[in-house]
Design a protein around this motif. Structure first.
Motif, short mmCIF file in Angstrom:
data_model
loop_
_atom_site.label_atom_id
_atom_site.label_comp_id
_atom_site.label_asym_id
_atom_site.label_seq_id
_atom_site.Cartn_x
_atom_site.Cartn_y
_atom_site.Cartn_z
N VAL A 190 -8.85 6.62 -8.06
CA VAL A 190 -9.91 5.61 -8.03
C VAL A 190 -9.45 4.32 -7.38
N TYR A 191 -8.14 4.20 -7.17
CA TYR A 191 -7.58 3.03 -6.47
C TYR A 191 -6.26 3.46 -5.85
N GLU A 192 -6.01 3.01 -4.62
CA GLU A 192 -4.75 3.33 -3.96
C GLU A 192 -4.38 2.21 -3.02
N GLN A 193 -3.14 1.77 -3.07
CA GLN A 193 -2.70 0.66 -2.22
C GLN A 193 -1.25 0.88 -1.81
N GLU A 194 -1.03 0.90 -0.52
CA GLU A 194 0.34 0.92 -0.02
C GLU A 194 0.83 -0.51 0.16
N GLY A 195 2.10 -0.65 0.48
CA GLY A 195 2.66 -1.98 0.68
C GLY A 195 2.81 -2.76 -0.61
N VAL A 196 2.99 -2.05 -1.72
CA VAL A 196 3.24 -2.69 -3.01
C VAL A 196 4.72 -2.52 -3.32
N TYR A 197 5.46 -3.63 -3.37
CA TYR A 197 6.91 -3.61 -3.42
C TYR A 197 7.43 -3.99 -4.79
N ILE A 198 8.59 -3.43 -5.12
CA ILE A 198 9.42 -3.95 -6.21
C ILE A 198 10.59 -4.68 -5.57
N HIS A 199 10.80 -5.92 -5.98
CA HIS A 199 11.95 -6.70 -5.52
C HIS A 199 13.03 -6.52 -6.56
N SER A 200 14.05 -5.76 -6.22
CA SER A 200 15.02 -5.37 -7.24
C SER A 200 15.96 -6.50 -7.63
N SER A 201 15.97 -7.59 -6.86
CA SER A 201 16.80 -8.75 -7.21
C SER A 201 16.21 -9.97 -6.56
N CYS A 202 16.46 -11.13 -7.13
CA CYS A 202 15.96 -12.37 -6.54
C CYS A 202 17.05 -13.12 -5.80
N GLU A 203 18.23 -12.48 -5.61
CA GLU A 203 19.29 -13.14 -4.87
C GLU A 203 19.04 -13.02 -3.38
N LYS A 204 19.52 -14.00 -2.63
CA LYS A 204 19.33 -13.98 -1.18
C LYS A 204 20.24 -12.93 -0.56
N THR A 205 19.70 -12.17 0.35
CA THR A 205 20.47 -11.12 0.98
C THR A 205 19.77 -10.67 2.24
N ASN A 206 20.50 -9.99 3.07
CA ASN A 206 19.89 -9.36 4.24
C ASN A 206 19.80 -7.85 4.05
N ASP A 207 20.10 -7.40 2.85
CA ASP A 207 20.04 -5.98 2.55
C ASP A 207 18.60 -5.56 2.29
N GLN A 208 17.95 -5.01 3.29
CA GLN A 208 16.54 -4.70 3.17
C GLN A 208 16.26 -3.57 2.19
N ASP A 209 17.30 -2.76 1.84
CA ASP A 209 17.08 -1.69 0.89
C ASP A 209 16.69 -2.21 -0.49
N SER A 210 16.92 -3.51 -0.76
CA SER A 210 16.57 -4.07 -2.06
C SER A 210 15.09 -4.35 -2.17
N LEU A 211 14.41 -4.27 -1.06
CA LEU A 211 12.95 -4.32 -1.10
C LEU A 211 12.47 -2.87 -1.16
N ILE A 212 11.90 -2.47 -2.27
CA ILE A 212 11.51 -1.08 -2.44
C ILE A 212 10.01 -0.95 -2.22
N ALA A 213 9.64 -0.41 -1.07
CA ALA A 213 8.22 -0.24 -0.74
C ALA A 213 7.66 0.95 -1.51
N GLY A 214 6.45 0.79 -2.00
CA GLY A 214 5.86 1.87 -2.77
C GLY A 214 4.35 1.93 -2.63
N ILE A 215 3.80 2.91 -3.29
CA ILE A 215 2.35 3.09 -3.30
C ILE A 215 1.87 3.02 -4.75
N LEU A 216 0.82 2.27 -4.97
CA LEU A 216 0.27 2.09 -6.31
C LEU A 216 -1.07 2.80 -6.40
N ARG A 217 -1.24 3.58 -7.44
CA ARG A 217 -2.49 4.31 -7.63
C ARG A 217 -2.99 4.13 -9.05
#
Length: 674
Positions: free
Chosen positions: A12-39
């Motif tokens: 009944v609802y679906e949205q891509e581009g919904v992220y979990i930010h696994s840490s609030c420290e500054k970094t260039n490690d893009q893997d810490s931005l976890i892209a997901g889909i919310l339904r």
């Protein structure tokens, strides 16, 4: 639409581009931005909120369902401190509180199959889902603080990781959830939405009067019987008996036989005890006689209307005109004129010149009131909580207006804008009542017909004079109508009433929506125009809308009783009648019932009062039923009609004195008793 992978069910609802930010420290490690889909999915008897990484979206191996006796949170493994990447434009956008996503541990679900699922990769550890039944609150971000994000808090105080909406915002998700649960602003934190709060105002309780799917009401009843029953009683399944137990331990063992009592207890002000009502009568075994068959005529034409106007614009023979409208309704081209008279905006005996002056006066008055709220600044509105709440409710209701009519098509449609402005102005006109959800249902047909902001407002104000009691916080008007409807139905069919009572449905709460907004959601848009104009004639008797209810219920009696419908099935069946009822058939049956009642020589006094029939002091008729509990009742005398050409024939054969014929006026007159 069914899910193609992962958790199965209707999406009944679906949205891509919904992220979990696994840490609030500054970094260039893009893997810490976890892209997901919310339904949001409907699955069996539950609504599930499901988030998973994009590369996990089609794999259900990392998702665990919790049993109904445990938390619905999936397994959570504390990840190592991961770094998060954010662009420079977002470095200062977020609050420190979101660091909690790295520090809050999740409860582990006990595995019943002996094996924990294996994760394909580290990202799977972040997958989670939960049932809406476990949701306690939702925390939102501050406005203007970068990406929109939400944090879900569950009832066992588990806090899920913040979900950041990089593509769009979270508004659509909130709107989707509100179809299933009631959300209200926390009194301690405006950014926190509480789920199913018990102390919402009456105006909140009319939210989503019909729009939600059937499952939505189940969830609302499960968490908030007060609000849910106001919302729509009728959309339920067999889960209702377990659902209504609520969180109070004292109700956990409540048997299904007490369901009606629990419903009435859950709705303060609507608890009905007929034995305590003044003027209550025990109505037993009254022979109403044979029911006549009536036929309806063609709608009143523009030519017929014009022929009934004198040279100065006065309506001639008003009673006859009302009779014609009651009998056949109005042609659409005539409604814009005639509705103003039917609703009392224009006096029936006014001249054309007087009406022109009245419109000018009412136009000035309307725009003065409109200017009052238009000139309120944002700062002033912040200090006026009632006006702010009214605006919020109106905007929500207007956005849900039935778009099947082209007049209201499109998001920025002028019709929708006018709906908003008229309702806001009505709050200035009657600030004590203000706006209660459901009022927009009464306005939208009026605006459609009038095609004029000012005329629509004053017709709406007149209509609200009739309907005001339906929206008052104490609900006395609704309570009275349900009692009156029960009285009428018992007179017509005591056996059906007894069956409903045996199924805990005797209070007729499933008719609540019918009465609240005068069948607006039960008939098509065009049919409701016909139904309302007939009711506005106030013929053939007072409270004719209650006889319409009786006519509908009587039509459904056979199916309900033959199929042995229980509490849940009755509610579900009545709700599913929406848009399936023949308006002309119901009008004929309701009029026939009124004629049948008025012909009865033993009509109880309570019924006379409900229908507004003039009673005379008649000795209580002797009753020879052989049952001691049958008590005498004051009765109304039989009706005397003016005899004319129209004959209404009895439905079934002849009585002892031959075929029954009831003589009435050429169209129909108000039923009065000699």
């Amino acid at each position: 639409m069914a899910a193609t992978g992962g958790v199965s069910g209707k999406i009944v609802y679906e949205q891509e581009g919904v992220y979990i930010h696994s840490s609030c420290e500054k970094t260039n490690d893009q893997d810490s931005l976890i892209a997901g889909i919310l339904r949001v999915l409907e699955k069996d008897a539950e609504v599930i909120v499901d988030w998973r990484p994009l590369d996990d979206a089609l794999d259900s191996s990392s998702i665990l369902y919790a049993g109904k006796d445990s938390s619905s949170v999936v397994e959570w493994t504390q990840p190592p401190k991961e770094k998060v990447y954010r662009g420079s434009e977002h470095l200062n956008s977020y609050e420190a509180e979101w660091d909690m996503v790295n520090t809050v541990p999740f409860k582990k679900k006990q595995y019943t199959n002996g094996d924990a699922p294996s994760h394909r990769n580290g990202k799977s550890k972040w997958s989670f889902l939960f049932s809406l039944t476990d949701l306690k609150s939702i925390k939102q971000n501050k406005e203007g603080m970068g990406w929109s994000y939400l944090v879900f808090c569950l009832k066992d105080d588990v806090v899920l990781p913040a979900l950041h909406f990089h593509q769009g915002d979270s508004k659509l998700l909130i709107d989707s959830l509100e179809k299933y649960v009631v959300l209200c602003e926390s009194p301690h934190d405006k950014r926190t939405l509480l789920v199913n709060c018990q102390n919402k105002s009456l105006s909140q309780s009319f939210e989503n009067l019909l729009d939600e799917p059937a499952y939505g009401l189940i969830q609302k009843i499960k968490k908030d019987p007060y609000t849910a029953t106001m919302v729509g009683f009728s959309k339920v399944t067999n889960y209702i008996f377990d659902s209504l137990r609520g969180s109070d331990p004292s109700t956990h063992q409540r048997p299904p036989s007490e369901m009606a009592d629990f419903l009435s207890d859950a709705i303060p002000g609507l608890k009905i005890n007929q034995q305590e009502e003044p003027g209550f009568e025990v109505i037993t075994r009254i022979d109403l006689g044979e029911r006549p068959v009536v036929q309806r005529r063609e709608p009143v034409s523009l030519e017929e209307w014009t022929n009934n106007i004198d040279s100065e614009g006065r309506i001639l023979n008003v009673d006859n005109m009302k009779q014609m409208i009651f009998r056949g309704g109005l042609s659409h081209a005539l409604r814009k004129q005639a509705w103003k008279f039917l609703l009392g905006y224009f006096p029936w005996d006014s001249t054309k010149e007087e009406r022109t002056q009245l419109q000018k006066q009412k136009t000035d008055e309307y725009f003065r009131m409109k200017l009052q709220w238009k000139s309120v600044s944002e700062e002033q509105e912040k200090r006026n909580s009632r006006l702010r709440d009214y605006r919020s409710l109106i905007e929500k209701d207007v956005n849900r207006t039935d778009r099947t009519n082209k007049f209201y098509e499109g998001q920025d449609n002028p019709g929708l804008i006018l709906l908003h402005d008229i309702l806001m102005t009505y709050c200035m006109y009657d600030f004590d009542l203000g706006y209660v959800q459901g009022m927009s249902d009464l306005l939208s047909p009026l605006l459609y017909v009038m095609e004029n902001e000012v005329d629509a407002f004053w017709c709406f104000a007149s209509y609200m004079d009739q309907m005001h009691q339906n929206f008052e916080e104490q609900m006395q008007g609704m309570k009275t109508q349900l009692i009156q409807l029960s009285t009428l139905l018992r007179l017509l069919d005591s056996g059906f009433c007894s069956y409903l009572e045996s199924q805990d449905s005797g209070y007729l709460y499933f008719c609540f929506r019918w009465l609240l907004i005068r069948f607006k959601r039960e008939f098509s848009f065009l049919d409701i125009l016909r139904l309302w104009e007939v009711m506005w004639t106030e013929l053939p008797c007072k409270n004719f809308h209650l006889l319409l209810c009786c006519a509908i219920l009587e039509s459904e009696k056979q199916q309900i009783m033959e199929k042995h419908y229980g509490f849940n099935e009755i509610l579900k069946h009545i709700n599913e009648l929406s848009m399936k009822i023949d308006v002309e058939d119901v009008l004929c049956k309701a009029e026939a019932i009124s004629l049948q009642m008025v012909k009865c020589k033993e009509l109880p006094q309570a019924v006379c009062e409900i229908l507004g029939l003039q009673d005379s002091e008649v000795a209580t008729p002797d009753s020879d039923t052989g049952e001691d509990e049958n008590i005498g009742m004051p009765s109304c005398a039989t009706s005397t009609f003016q005899s004319d050409s129209l004959r209404v024939l009895a439905t079934s054969g002849a009585r002892d004195d031959g075929p029954t014929q009831i003589s009435v006026s050429p169209d129909v007159s108000r039923l009065t008793l000699a």
